[in-house]
Design an enzyme around this catalytic site. Structure first.
Site, PDB file in Angstrom:
ATOM      1  N   LYS A 193      25.175  25.069 -11.466  1.00 11.37           N
ATOM      2  CA  LYS A 193      25.543  23.690 -11.104  1.00 11.37           C
ATOM      3  C   LYS A 193      25.550  22.807 -12.339  1.00 11.37           C
ATOM      4  O   LYS A 193      24.864  23.087 -13.332  1.00 11.37           O
ATOM      5  CB  LYS A 193      24.589  23.105 -10.051  1.00 11.37           C
ATOM      6  CG  LYS A 193      23.103  23.041 -10.448  1.00 11.37           C
ATOM      7  CD  LYS A 193      22.680  21.851 -11.281  1.00 11.37           C
ATOM      8  CE  LYS A 193      21.210  21.860 -11.646  1.00 11.37           C
ATOM      9  NZ  LYS A 193      20.830  20.954 -12.729  1.00 11.37           N
ATOM     10  N   GLY A 195      19.377  23.753 -17.803  1.00 12.87           N
ATOM     11  CA  GLY A 195      19.743  22.614 -16.955  1.00 12.87           C
ATOM     12  C   GLY A 195      20.892  22.944 -16.023  1.00 12.87           C
ATOM     13  O   GLY A 195      21.566  22.054 -15.509  1.00 12.87           O
ATOM     14  N   MET A 196      21.101  24.240 -15.781  1.00 15.46           N
ATOM     15  CA  MET A 196      22.207  24.651 -14.910  1.00 15.46           C
ATOM     16  C   MET A 196      21.715  25.374 -13.661  1.00 15.46           C
ATOM     17  O   MET A 196      22.505  25.960 -12.927  1.00 15.46           O
ATOM     18  CB  MET A 196      23.174  25.524 -15.683  1.00 15.46           C
ATOM     19  CG  MET A 196      23.584  24.806 -16.962  1.00 15.46           C
ATOM     20  SD  MET A 196      25.086  25.380 -17.622  1.00 15.46           S
ATOM     21  CE  MET A 196      26.207  24.847 -16.364  1.00 15.46           C
ATOM     22  N   ALA A 197      20.400  25.331 -13.429  1.00 15.20           N
ATOM     23  CA  ALA A 197      19.780  25.877 -12.221  1.00 15.20           C
ATOM     24  C   ALA A 197      19.985  27.381 -12.065  1.00 15.20           C
ATOM     25  O   ALA A 197      20.129  27.883 -10.953  1.00 15.20           O
ATOM     26  CB  ALA A 197      20.259  25.133 -10.968  1.00 15.20           C
ATOM     27  N   GLY A 198      19.985  28.106 -13.187  1.00 15.69           N
ATOM     28  CA  GLY A 198      20.175  29.558 -13.125  1.00 15.69           C
ATOM     29  C   GLY A 198      19.051  30.263 -12.369  1.00 15.69           C
ATOM     30  O   GLY A 198      19.313  31.155 -11.561  1.00 15.69           O
ATOM     31  N   ALA A 201      19.416  29.534  -8.780  1.00 14.61           N
ATOM     32  CA  ALA A 201      20.547  30.300  -8.240  1.00 14.61           C
ATOM     33  C   ALA A 201      20.092  31.708  -7.882  1.00 14.61           C
ATOM     34  O   ALA A 201      20.419  32.232  -6.810  1.00 14.61           O
ATOM     35  CB  ALA A 201      21.677  30.344  -9.269  1.00 14.61           C
ATOM     36  N   ASP A 253      16.095  22.760  -6.551  1.00 10.77           N
ATOM     37  CA  ASP A 253      17.530  23.020  -6.696  1.00 10.77           C
ATOM     38  C   ASP A 253      17.996  24.252  -5.913  1.00 10.77           C
ATOM     39  O   ASP A 253      19.191  24.557  -5.912  1.00 10.77           O
ATOM     40  CB  ASP A 253      17.879  23.252  -8.181  1.00 10.77           C
ATOM     41  CG  ASP A 253      17.769  21.979  -9.020  1.00 10.77           C
ATOM     42  OD1 ASP A 253      17.630  20.887  -8.437  1.00 10.77           O
ATOM     43  OD2 ASP A 253      17.823  22.089 -10.253  1.00 10.77           O
TER      44      ASP A 253
HETATM   45  O1  C5P Z   1      11.309  21.980  -7.847  1.00 14.65           O
HETATM   46  P1  C5P Z   1      11.240  22.684  -9.150  1.00 14.65           P
HETATM   47  O2  C5P Z   1      10.140  23.712  -9.218  1.00 14.65           O
HETATM   48  O3  C5P Z   1      12.556  23.276  -9.595  1.00 14.65           O
HETATM   49  O4  C5P Z   1      10.894  21.578 -10.209  1.00 14.65           O
HETATM   50  C1  C5P Z   1      10.520  21.904 -11.532  1.00 14.65           C
HETATM   51  C2  C5P Z   1       9.810  20.711 -12.144  1.00 14.65           C
HETATM   52  O5  C5P Z   1      10.751  19.651 -12.333  1.00 14.65           O
HETATM   53  C3  C5P Z   1       8.709  20.116 -11.303  1.00 14.65           C
HETATM   54  O6  C5P Z   1       7.499  20.761 -11.543  1.00 14.65           O
HETATM   55  C4  C5P Z   1       8.683  18.670 -11.785  1.00 14.65           C
HETATM   56  O7  C5P Z   1       7.999  18.573 -13.014  1.00 14.65           O
HETATM   57  C5  C5P Z   1      10.155  18.388 -12.074  1.00 14.65           C
HETATM   58  N1  C5P Z   1      10.847  17.736 -10.951  1.00 14.65           N
HETATM   59  C6  C5P Z   1      10.549  16.422 -10.658  1.00 14.65           C
HETATM   60  N2  C5P Z   1      11.199  15.795  -9.619  1.00 14.65           N
HETATM   61  C7  C5P Z   1      12.130  16.446  -8.910  1.00 14.65           C
HETATM   62  C8  C5P Z   1      12.458  17.797  -9.198  1.00 14.65           C
HETATM   63  C9  C5P Z   1      11.791  18.410 -10.236  1.00 14.65           C
HETATM   64  O8  C5P Z   1       9.695  15.803 -11.302  1.00 14.65           O
HETATM   65  N3  C5P Z   1      12.751  15.806  -7.920  1.00 14.65           N
END
Ligand code: C5P
Length: 304
Positions: free
Chosen positions: A11, A100-103, A106, A138
């Site tokens: 993404k 930063g592409m959510a690999g 995914a 994501d």
């Molecule tokens: O949800 P995920 O594990 O992918 O998020 C990774 C990190 O990105 C979280 O631990 C947090 O530090 C940050 N994050 C955030 N707010 C969001 C999504 C992610 O602060 N809405």
């Protein structure tokens, strides 16, 4: 039981509006996701125990053990089903890692779908999306694909109508950026230099992206793109300024850091224009790799 292969897209974020930190450490977002044609493939095959095998262009730095997000997805689903996660997951990676592409997200979405099929579980849509949200903010979007706005942590999704196709050039950088570190830097920059951010401003930014998408207007979309994490990504990786500048000089309609970076996404006028930009950016000395892609594309899907 035969192998199941799922293809899943990367993404870019067309708009990433970040609110203040919440008590749980996350940030409330208005996050417009756009799935593009860079894909990973995850194959699930029966095995005695959970193992991960990595192949493809972008495996450096990806954990091959239990911390791999695809492995966590398999364990989560197996736990819900009350079975052992007896699966070998083969991940063919083409999506840039920590870019930063959510690999990683995914791969988790693809593993959920592949294991559901392999184990003949087929959870309902709501259950599948709830499992995805447990794995990461994501992950639900990687299942959904297309273009969608995510609120909450980014996991509460509404699909957005899009006219036609947009063309992109993705420029990757050496070394990833840690998503929590970029969010923390964003908080720190704002603490030093508070910027008033009202709901009206966020709503107007969202409306501008939605209107451009609905009209299929590439210039309008270029003017509406925005990423609140970009100043933080630039602070942590100053060389990205040169990358963004190189995109402008190469003639991109617009460019921005993708999500928490360090990959940058450049909007092109057409598929041909994207090829031209890619060639110019490839020669500009700012990229580890350069890819052309289009969006929107479908989310995680079983390959038959
Ligand atoms: O949800 P995920 O594990 O992918 O998020 C990774 C990190 O990105 C979280 O631990 C947090 O530090 C940050 N994050 C955030 N707010 C969001 C999504 C992610 O602060 N809405």
């Amino acid at each position: 039981m035969t192998d199941v292969t799922v293809r899943v897209p990367a993404k870019v974020n067309l708009l990433l509006s970040v609110g203040p930190p919440r008590p749980d450490g996350y940030h409330d977002l208005v996050n417009i996701f756009h799935a593009i044609s860079l894909f990973d493939e995850v194959t699930a095959e029966p095995a005695d125990e959970l193992t991960i095998e990595l192949t493809g262009a972008t495996t450096a730095g990806v954990p091959a053990g239990p911390d791999n997000l695809a492995a966590r997805a398999a364990r989560l689903l197996a736990g819900r089903l009350g079975i052992a996660p007896a699966v070998r997951l083969r991940i063919d990676k083409q999506i840039p890692v920590a870019g930063g592409m959510a690999g990683g997200s995914a791969d988790a979405a693809a593993a959920l779908l592949a294991c559901s099929e392999l184990w003949n579980a087929r959870p309902g849509r709501d259950e599948l999306f709830a499992l995805a949200a447990e794995l990461g903010s994501d992950v639900p979007f990687a299942l959904l694909g297309g273009t969608a706005v995510g609120v909450g942590r980014g996991e509460v999704l509404t699909p957005l109508p899009v006219s036609g196709t947009f063309h992109w050039v993705i420029v990757t950088a050496d070394g990833g950026l840690s998503t929590p570190a970029v969010y923390a830097e964003c908080d720190a920059l704002r603490a030093r230099d508070p910027q008033p951010m009202t709901a009206d401003v966020v709503a107007a930014a969202e409306a501008a992206v939605r209107a451009a998408l609905a009209a299929g207007d590439v210039k309008e979309l270029g003017a509406a793109l925005g990423n609140d994490l970009q100043p933080a990504a630039l602070a942590l990786r100053p060389s990205l300024r040169r990358t963004l500048q190189a995109g402008v000089e190469a003639g991109a309609v617009a460019g921005l850091v993708s999500g928490s970076g360090p990959s940058c996404a450049f909007l092109a006028e057409s598929a041909e224009h994207a090829e031209l930009l890619a060639e110019r950016l490839g020669g500009a000395g700012v990229a580890r790799s350069v890819h052309t892609a289009h969006g929107p594309v479908e989310g995680a899907a079983i390959r038959h």
